[in-house]
Write a protein that holds these residues in place. Structure first.
Motif, PDB file in Angstrom:
ATOM      1  N   LYS A   1       0.820  -1.210   0.000  1.00 41.90           N
ATOM      2  CA  LYS A   1       0.000   0.000   0.000  1.00 41.90           C
ATOM      3  C   LYS A   1       0.855   1.261   0.000  1.00 41.90           C
ATOM      4  O   LYS A   1       0.337   2.369   0.137  1.00 41.90           O
ATOM      5  N   LYS A   2       2.170   1.078  -0.148  1.00 41.96           N
ATOM      6  CA  LYS A   2       3.093   2.207  -0.159  1.00 41.96           C
ATOM      7  C   LYS A   2       3.436   2.582  -1.605  1.00 41.96           C
ATOM      8  O   LYS A   2       3.612   1.708  -2.463  1.00 41.96           O
ATOM      9  N   THR A   3       3.563   3.871  -1.858  1.00 40.92           N
ATOM     10  CA  THR A   3       3.968   4.353  -3.172  1.00 40.92           C
ATOM     11  C   THR A   3       5.237   5.187  -3.038  1.00 40.92           C
ATOM     12  O   THR A   3       5.289   6.140  -2.256  1.00 40.92           O
ATOM     13  N   LEU A   4       6.260   4.785  -3.782  1.00 37.88           N
ATOM     14  CA  LEU A   4       7.512   5.539  -3.834  1.00 37.88           C
ATOM     15  C   LEU A   4       7.566   6.244  -5.180  1.00 37.88           C
ATOM     16  O   LEU A   4       7.390   5.618  -6.229  1.00 37.88           O
ATOM     17  N   THR A   5       7.796   7.549  -5.167  1.00 33.69           N
ATOM     18  CA  THR A   5       7.819   8.315  -6.416  1.00 33.69           C
ATOM     19  C   THR A   5       9.096   8.037  -7.207  1.00 33.69           C
ATOM     20  O   THR A   5      10.074   7.512  -6.666  1.00 33.69           O
ATOM     21  N   ALA A   6       9.079   8.409  -8.458  1.00 35.54           N
ATOM     22  CA  ALA A   6      10.195   8.134  -9.366  1.00 35.54           C
ATOM     23  C   ALA A   6      11.491   8.788  -8.908  1.00 35.54           C
ATOM     24  O   ALA A   6      12.583   8.323  -9.254  1.00 35.54           O
ATOM     25  N   THR A   7      11.382   9.879  -8.131  1.00 35.01           N
ATOM     26  CA  THR A   7      12.594  10.583  -7.686  1.00 35.01           C
ATOM     27  C   THR A   7      13.276   9.895  -6.504  1.00 35.01           C
ATOM     28  O   THR A   7      14.402  10.245  -6.161  1.00 35.01           O
ATOM     29  N   LYS A   8      12.598   8.942  -5.888  1.00 34.82           N
ATOM     30  CA  LYS A   8      13.204   8.198  -4.786  1.00 34.82           C
ATOM     31  C   LYS A   8      14.293   7.279  -5.335  1.00 34.82           C
ATOM     32  O   LYS A   8      14.382   7.032  -6.545  1.00 34.82           O
ATOM     33  N   THR A   9      15.130   6.765  -4.453  1.00 32.06           N
ATOM     34  CA  THR A   9      16.248   5.921  -4.876  1.00 32.06           C
ATOM     35  C   THR A   9      16.120   4.512  -4.279  1.00 32.06           C
ATOM     36  O   THR A   9      15.223   4.243  -3.470  1.00 32.06           O
ATOM     37  N   LEU A  10      17.051   3.661  -4.665  1.00 33.81           N
ATOM     38  CA  LEU A  10      17.055   2.311  -4.105  1.00 33.81           C
ATOM     39  C   LEU A  10      17.299   2.327  -2.592  1.00 33.81           C
ATOM     40  O   LEU A  10      16.887   1.410  -1.893  1.00 33.81           O
ATOM     41  N   ALA A  11      17.947   3.381  -2.106  1.00 34.48           N
ATOM     42  CA  ALA A  11      18.145   3.507  -0.662  1.00 34.48           C
ATOM     43  C   ALA A  11      16.796   3.613   0.048  1.00 34.48           C
ATOM     44  O   ALA A  11      16.578   3.006   1.103  1.00 34.48           O
ATOM     45  N   ASP A  12      15.870   4.379  -0.534  1.00 27.57           N
ATOM     46  CA  ASP A  12      14.530   4.514   0.037  1.00 27.57           C
ATOM     47  C   ASP A  12      13.768   3.192  -0.045  1.00 27.57           C
ATOM     48  O   ASP A  12      13.034   2.819   0.885  1.00 27.57           O
ATOM     49  N   LEU A  13      13.959   2.484  -1.143  1.00 35.38           N
ATOM     50  CA  LEU A  13      13.285   1.198  -1.320  1.00 35.38           C
ATOM     51  C   LEU A  13      13.759   0.186  -0.274  1.00 35.38           C
ATOM     52  O   LEU A  13      12.939  -0.478   0.382  1.00 35.38           O
ATOM     53  N   VAL A  14      15.065   0.063  -0.116  1.00 40.91           N
ATOM     54  CA  VAL A  14      15.615  -0.893   0.855  1.00 40.91           C
ATOM     55  C   VAL A  14      15.192  -0.512   2.269  1.00 40.91           C
ATOM     56  O   VAL A  14      14.836  -1.379   3.082  1.00 40.91           O
ATOM     57  N   ASP A  15      15.196   0.763   2.562  1.00 40.58           N
ATOM     58  CA  ASP A  15      14.783   1.232   3.887  1.00 40.58           C
ATOM     59  C   ASP A  15      13.331   0.843   4.168  1.00 40.58           C
ATOM     60  O   ASP A  15      12.992   0.462   5.301  1.00 40.58           O
TER      61      ASP A  15
END
Length: 374
Positions: free
Chosen positions: A177-191
């Motif tokens: 249910k989480k959305t990460l925008t295109a400007t986020k990085t793999l660091a945000d994804l792993v976190d």
């Protein structure tokens, strides 16, 4: 140790060794013992060092390994694949104790210091030996291991904190249910995967998908005890039937990279086999990696059948053989053992020859020979 009997106990020596990294990994350092970077090792956690290396490092008083000519060859290949990945994965194979896990650890350490994104799974037997929690995935026959995947992501984040922040997602990404925008990085994804274990599998699969196709940085996907990916696990399904490892979601996400179904744009997929726990070394893989001596077959039909069987058992990855140590490497190892107070007597040609011959050039056997009274 204030209460230790000084007749039998001496403090571990403080050895000054060069640190293995992108700058020191060259032919000029072959046959020299080098220290593995502390920052890299801390991302693994001491209890999760591969193979027997944790105990070895405690005995040495420092995390040190011999930089072999074979290591230099692997590092050279790593550099070669920085711009374009090979079509097939590579797997280190060799006799038990020959140093496969040590070689994979050294390559991962060099890659981490060279700006690679390093995804390093170093204790995969724990994924299949039924020692960790698992649960059936909804509307699927796969089983999830949220705790293991969350730990893996935590290690990836610690090992690649700077590199992950250099790789943008490139597009909006919905994870649960989480959305990460295109400007986020793999660091945000792993976190996200670390903070929300329920999403760990989704995050890891998204990480592999993005990392394998991006061209910002090369990737090293390194898996120790890689034979476990094709093994039969110790887990059971809801019908009390034994689960093949491929039905574990974590393993099913990695298998395509070792079977040639998924590839990296830049970098290297590298594994290492282990014969320490034979339960998780598939027989067909063991037989293919270690074929019986060739015997001429006069019967043409039988020869044809054997050839077909051999092709059927062909492995989907390239095999790199880790050989035994040379006499020169054995001498370098013995000199290090002397400096680390593991060997008290001076290192002579006779001592080196004895340990090398008795241990058949196998580093684990040579180590056992000089520590048999410890």
């Amino acid at each position: 140790m204030a209460n230790a009997n000084q007749l039998y106990y001496t403090e571990l020596p403080k050895l000054e060794l060069p640190t293995l990294n992108a700058h020191t990994a060259g032919l000029e350092h072959t046959d020299k013992v080098m220290q593995i970077d502390d920052g890299f090792l801390s991302s693994l956690g001491e209890e999760h060092y591969p193979g027997n290396l944790g105990n070895d490092f405690k005995l040495f008083g420092t995390p040190a390994l011999l930089y072999r000519r074979f290591t230099a060859k692997l590092v050279s290949q790593l550099a070669q694949y920085a711009e374009k990945a090979p079509e097939r994965a590579s797997v280190l194979d060799g006799k038990n104790g020959v140093g496969k896990s040590a070689e994979l650890l050294k390559v991962a350490s060099v890659a981490a210091s060279s700006g690679y994104l390093v995804i390093y799974a170093h204790s995969t037997t724990r994924w299949v030996d039924s020692s960790r929690p698992y649960a059936l995935r909804s509307n699927s026959d796969q089983y999830m291991q949220l705790e293991i995947v969350s730990e893996l992501l935590r290690g990836i984040g610690a090992m690649n904190s700077e590199v992950l922040s250099q790789i943008p997602l490139g597009k909006d990404l919905v994870v649960g249910k989480k959305t990460l925008t295109a400007t986020k990085t793999l660091a945000d994804l792993v976190d996200l995967g670390v903070r929300t274990p329920a999403l760990a599998h989704n995050v890891f699969e998204a990480l592999l998908a993005i990392a394998s196709t991006q061209t910002n940085v090369p990737v090293l996907l390194a898996v120790d005890e890689v034979n476990t990916l094709w093994s039969t696990s110790n887990y059971r399904d809801h019908n009390d039937e034994i689960l093949p490892a491929s039905r574990l979601r974590l393993i099913s996400s990695l298998l395509p990279f070792f079977e040639g179904k998924s590839t990296l744009a830049k970098g290297w997929v590298l594994g290492a086999t282990s014969y320490s726990d034979t339960r998780f070394m598939p027989k067909n893989m063991r037989d293919t990696l270690n074929p019986a001596p060739k015997v001429p077959v006069a019967n043409r039909e039988l020869a044809k059948e054997l050839k077909a069987e051999k092709l059927q058992n062909a492995l989907p990855f390239s095999v790199l053989r880790v050989g035994t140590m040379s006499a020169m490497e054995a001498r370098a190892l013995m000199n290090f053992y002397h400096r680390a107070n593991i060997i008290a007597s001076p290192v002579t040609e006779a001592l080196v020859a004895k340990r090398w011959i008795v241990g058949s050039g196998n580093p684990r056997q040579m180590f056992a020979g000089v520590t048999s009274f410890f």
